[in-house]
Design a protein around this motif. Structure first.
Motif, PDB file in Angstrom:
ATOM      1  N   ALA A   1       0.838  -1.209   0.000  1.00  0.00           N
ATOM      2  CA  ALA A   1       0.000   0.000   0.000  1.00  0.00           C
ATOM      3  C   ALA A   1       0.868   1.253   0.000  1.00  0.00           C
ATOM      4  O   ALA A   1       0.562   2.219  -0.696  1.00  0.00           O
ATOM      5  CB  ALA A   1      -0.931  -0.012   1.210  1.00  0.00           C
ATOM      6  N   PHE A   2       1.961   1.234   0.763  1.00  0.00           N
ATOM      7  CA  PHE A   2       2.848   2.393   0.788  1.00  0.00           C
ATOM      8  C   PHE A   2       3.610   2.559  -0.525  1.00  0.00           C
ATOM      9  O   PHE A   2       4.088   3.643  -0.825  1.00  0.00           O
ATOM     10  CB  PHE A   2       3.808   2.318   1.978  1.00  0.00           C
ATOM     11  CG  PHE A   2       3.217   2.857   3.244  1.00  0.00           C
ATOM     12  CD1 PHE A   2       3.144   4.226   3.466  1.00  0.00           C
ATOM     13  CD2 PHE A   2       2.703   2.005   4.194  1.00  0.00           C
ATOM     14  CE1 PHE A   2       2.588   4.735   4.633  1.00  0.00           C
ATOM     15  CE2 PHE A   2       2.140   2.494   5.362  1.00  0.00           C
ATOM     16  CZ  PHE A   2       2.078   3.866   5.586  1.00  0.00           C
ATOM     17  N   ARG A   3       3.700   1.500  -1.312  1.00  0.00           N
ATOM     18  CA  ARG A   3       4.346   1.578  -2.629  1.00  0.00           C
ATOM     19  C   ARG A   3       3.309   1.760  -3.753  1.00  0.00           C
ATOM     20  O   ARG A   3       3.636   1.583  -4.916  1.00  0.00           O
ATOM     21  CB  ARG A   3       5.183   0.327  -2.862  1.00  0.00           C
ATOM     22  CG  ARG A   3       6.316   0.232  -1.835  1.00  0.00           C
ATOM     23  CD  ARG A   3       7.332  -0.825  -2.128  1.00  0.00           C
ATOM     24  NE  ARG A   3       8.039  -0.504  -3.359  1.00  0.00           N
ATOM     25  CZ  ARG A   3       8.367  -1.418  -4.255  1.00  0.00           C
ATOM     26  NH1 ARG A   3       8.075  -2.676  -4.087  1.00  0.00           N
ATOM     27  NH2 ARG A   3       9.015  -1.064  -5.345  1.00  0.00           N
ATOM     28  N   PHE A   4       2.068   2.084  -3.371  1.00  0.00           N
ATOM     29  CA  PHE A   4       0.978   2.337  -4.308  1.00  0.00           C
ATOM     30  C   PHE A   4       0.663   1.129  -5.185  1.00  0.00           C
ATOM     31  O   PHE A   4       0.294   1.268  -6.339  1.00  0.00           O
ATOM     32  CB  PHE A   4       1.277   3.575  -5.172  1.00  0.00           C
ATOM     33  CG  PHE A   4       1.563   4.801  -4.362  1.00  0.00           C
ATOM     34  CD1 PHE A   4       0.537   5.499  -3.756  1.00  0.00           C
ATOM     35  CD2 PHE A   4       2.876   5.244  -4.170  1.00  0.00           C
ATOM     36  CE1 PHE A   4       0.799   6.622  -2.985  1.00  0.00           C
ATOM     37  CE2 PHE A   4       3.146   6.362  -3.404  1.00  0.00           C
ATOM     38  CZ  PHE A   4       2.102   7.059  -2.805  1.00  0.00           C
ATOM     39  N   LYS A   5       0.806  -0.067  -4.623  1.00  0.00           N
ATOM     40  CA  LYS A   5       0.523  -1.285  -5.381  1.00  0.00           C
ATOM     41  C   LYS A   5      -0.780  -1.942  -4.952  1.00  0.00           C
ATOM     42  O   LYS A   5      -1.047  -3.076  -5.308  1.00  0.00           O
ATOM     43  CB  LYS A   5       1.683  -2.264  -5.241  1.00  0.00           C
ATOM     44  CG  LYS A   5       2.942  -1.727  -5.885  1.00  0.00           C
ATOM     45  CD  LYS A   5       4.010  -2.760  -5.983  1.00  0.00           C
ATOM     46  CE  LYS A   5       5.218  -2.125  -6.652  1.00  0.00           C
ATOM     47  NZ  LYS A   5       5.884  -2.978  -7.548  1.00  0.00           N
ATOM     48  N   VAL A   6      -1.557  -1.252  -4.156  1.00  0.00           N
ATOM     49  CA  VAL A   6      -2.885  -1.734  -3.767  1.00  0.00           C
ATOM     50  C   VAL A   6      -3.888  -0.747  -4.345  1.00  0.00           C
ATOM     51  O   VAL A   6      -3.901   0.421  -3.975  1.00  0.00           O
ATOM     52  CB  VAL A   6      -3.026  -1.802  -2.229  1.00  0.00           C
ATOM     53  CG1 VAL A   6      -4.437  -2.207  -1.840  1.00  0.00           C
ATOM     54  CG2 VAL A   6      -2.010  -2.768  -1.634  1.00  0.00           C
ATOM     55  N   HIS A   7      -4.701  -1.227  -5.284  1.00  0.00           N
ATOM     56  CA  HIS A   7      -5.700  -0.373  -5.915  1.00  0.00           C
ATOM     57  C   HIS A   7      -6.774  -1.248  -6.544  1.00  0.00           C
ATOM     58  O   HIS A   7      -6.662  -2.477  -6.555  1.00  0.00           O
ATOM     59  CB  HIS A   7      -5.058   0.562  -6.949  1.00  0.00           C
ATOM     60  CG  HIS A   7      -4.122  -0.118  -7.880  1.00  0.00           C
ATOM     61  ND1 HIS A   7      -4.551  -0.881  -8.932  1.00  0.00           N
ATOM     62  CD2 HIS A   7      -2.766  -0.158  -7.892  1.00  0.00           C
ATOM     63  CE1 HIS A   7      -3.494  -1.371  -9.575  1.00  0.00           C
ATOM     64  NE2 HIS A   7      -2.405  -0.946  -8.963  1.00  0.00           N
ATOM     65  N   SER A   8      -7.774  -0.608  -7.066  1.00  0.00           N
ATOM     66  CA  SER A   8      -8.956  -1.323  -7.556  1.00  0.00           C
ATOM     67  C   SER A   8      -8.660  -2.255  -8.733  1.00  0.00           C
ATOM     68  O   SER A   8      -9.410  -3.195  -8.975  1.00  0.00           O
ATOM     69  CB  SER A   8     -10.045  -0.327  -7.956  1.00  0.00           C
ATOM     70  OG  SER A   8      -9.585   0.524  -8.985  1.00  0.00           O
ATOM     71  N   ARG A   9      -7.603  -2.032  -9.452  1.00  0.00           N
ATOM     72  CA  ARG A   9      -7.272  -2.874 -10.598  1.00  0.00           C
ATOM     73  C   ARG A   9      -6.367  -4.037 -10.228  1.00  0.00           C
ATOM     74  O   ARG A   9      -6.087  -4.890 -11.064  1.00  0.00           O
ATOM     75  CB  ARG A   9      -6.625  -2.030 -11.700  1.00  0.00           C
ATOM     76  CG  ARG A   9      -7.577  -1.010 -12.306  1.00  0.00           C
ATOM     77  CD  ARG A   9      -6.925  -0.094 -13.314  1.00  0.00           C
ATOM     78  NE  ARG A   9      -5.692   0.549 -12.881  1.00  0.00           N
ATOM     79  CZ  ARG A   9      -5.618   1.622 -12.096  1.00  0.00           C
ATOM     80  NH1 ARG A   9      -6.725   2.160 -11.627  1.00  0.00           N
ATOM     81  NH2 ARG A   9      -4.473   2.146 -11.778  1.00  0.00           N
ATOM     82  N   LYS A  10      -5.944  -4.087  -8.976  1.00  0.00           N
ATOM     83  CA  LYS A  10      -5.032  -5.153  -8.549  1.00  0.00           C
ATOM     84  C   LYS A  10      -5.376  -5.547  -7.112  1.00  0.00           C
ATOM     85  O   LYS A  10      -4.739  -5.124  -6.165  1.00  0.00           O
ATOM     86  CB  LYS A  10      -3.577  -4.663  -8.650  1.00  0.00           C
ATOM     87  CG  LYS A  10      -2.567  -5.750  -8.525  1.00  0.00           C
ATOM     88  CD  LYS A  10      -1.182  -5.239  -8.832  1.00  0.00           C
ATOM     89  CE  LYS A  10      -0.190  -6.388  -8.767  1.00  0.00           C
ATOM     90  NZ  LYS A  10       1.149  -5.955  -9.023  1.00  0.00           N
TER      91      LYS A  10
END
Length: 193
Positions: A155-164
């Motif tokens: 999440a802190f690396r912006f790898k948690v989002h609606s597309r993944k």
């Protein structure tokens, strides 16, 4: 006339599933089998020896509340991930971690309470099983906290989002499973003691 000769063969798509999710579900089934075997052994052993009557520490009830609250925050993290609200995802993951660690600390306090009641790992079969149930559950919860920390790092690396969301779904599934497992154990131990 044979109609099967006139039908055009439709290519069938193979049943596909994310390999990591499939592995998680296999792992969860193995945990269910493990705790099913342990609870069955507990019932048999207690019925043979007649060693009932252990009062469970009240901290187990508080721990149950903690684990339920942590499931709520984990679910909220998933909900916010679907909406790309990353700050709220991080906040809910941190809350889940704090509640999970508080649960583990509570289990350590419960073991202290059991020892203060002279219920040790050795001696009383029912007491031994209580330590085994809670210890094995704590070990699984530690692995879930590691998974949670991996998700928080993502999440802190912006790898948690609606597309993944695959890993987030796996984390939430595992977390809810462990919460449900603890509630089952708590009810089971209350019923058989």
């Amino acid at each position: 006339m044979d109609t099967s000769l006139h039908m055009s063969a439709q290519p069938q798509t193979p049943l596909a599933m994310n390999a990591q999710k499939f592995a998680l579900w296999l792992f969860l089934v193995s945990v269910v089998l493990l705790f099913g075997a342990l609870t069955s052994a507990y019932i048999v052993k207690v019925s043979e020896t007649g060693t009932l009557g252990i009062s469970l520490p009240t901290i187990f009830l508080w721990n149950s509340a903690l684990i339920v609250c942590s499931s709520v925050t984990a679910q909220l993290a998933y909900h916010f991930a679907k909406k790309d609200q990353l700050a709220k995802v991080k906040m809910m993951l941190v809350a889940s971690a704090v509640l999970g660690i508080a649960f583990i600390y509570g289990q350590l306090l419960a073991w202290d309470d059991l020892m203060a009641m002279n219920i040790n790992f050795v001696g009383n079969p029912a007491g031994s099983f209580i330590y085994v149930f809670t210890g094995v559950h704590v070990a699984h919860l530690v692995s879930a906290i590691v998974f949670l920390l991996i998700m928080l790092y993502a999440a802190f690396r912006f790898k948690v989002h609606s597309r993944k969301l695959d890993r987030m779904e796996m984390f939430v599934t595992y977390w809810h499973f462990l919460g449900g497992l603890w509630i089952y154990l708590y009810v089971f131990l209350n019923y058989y003691n």
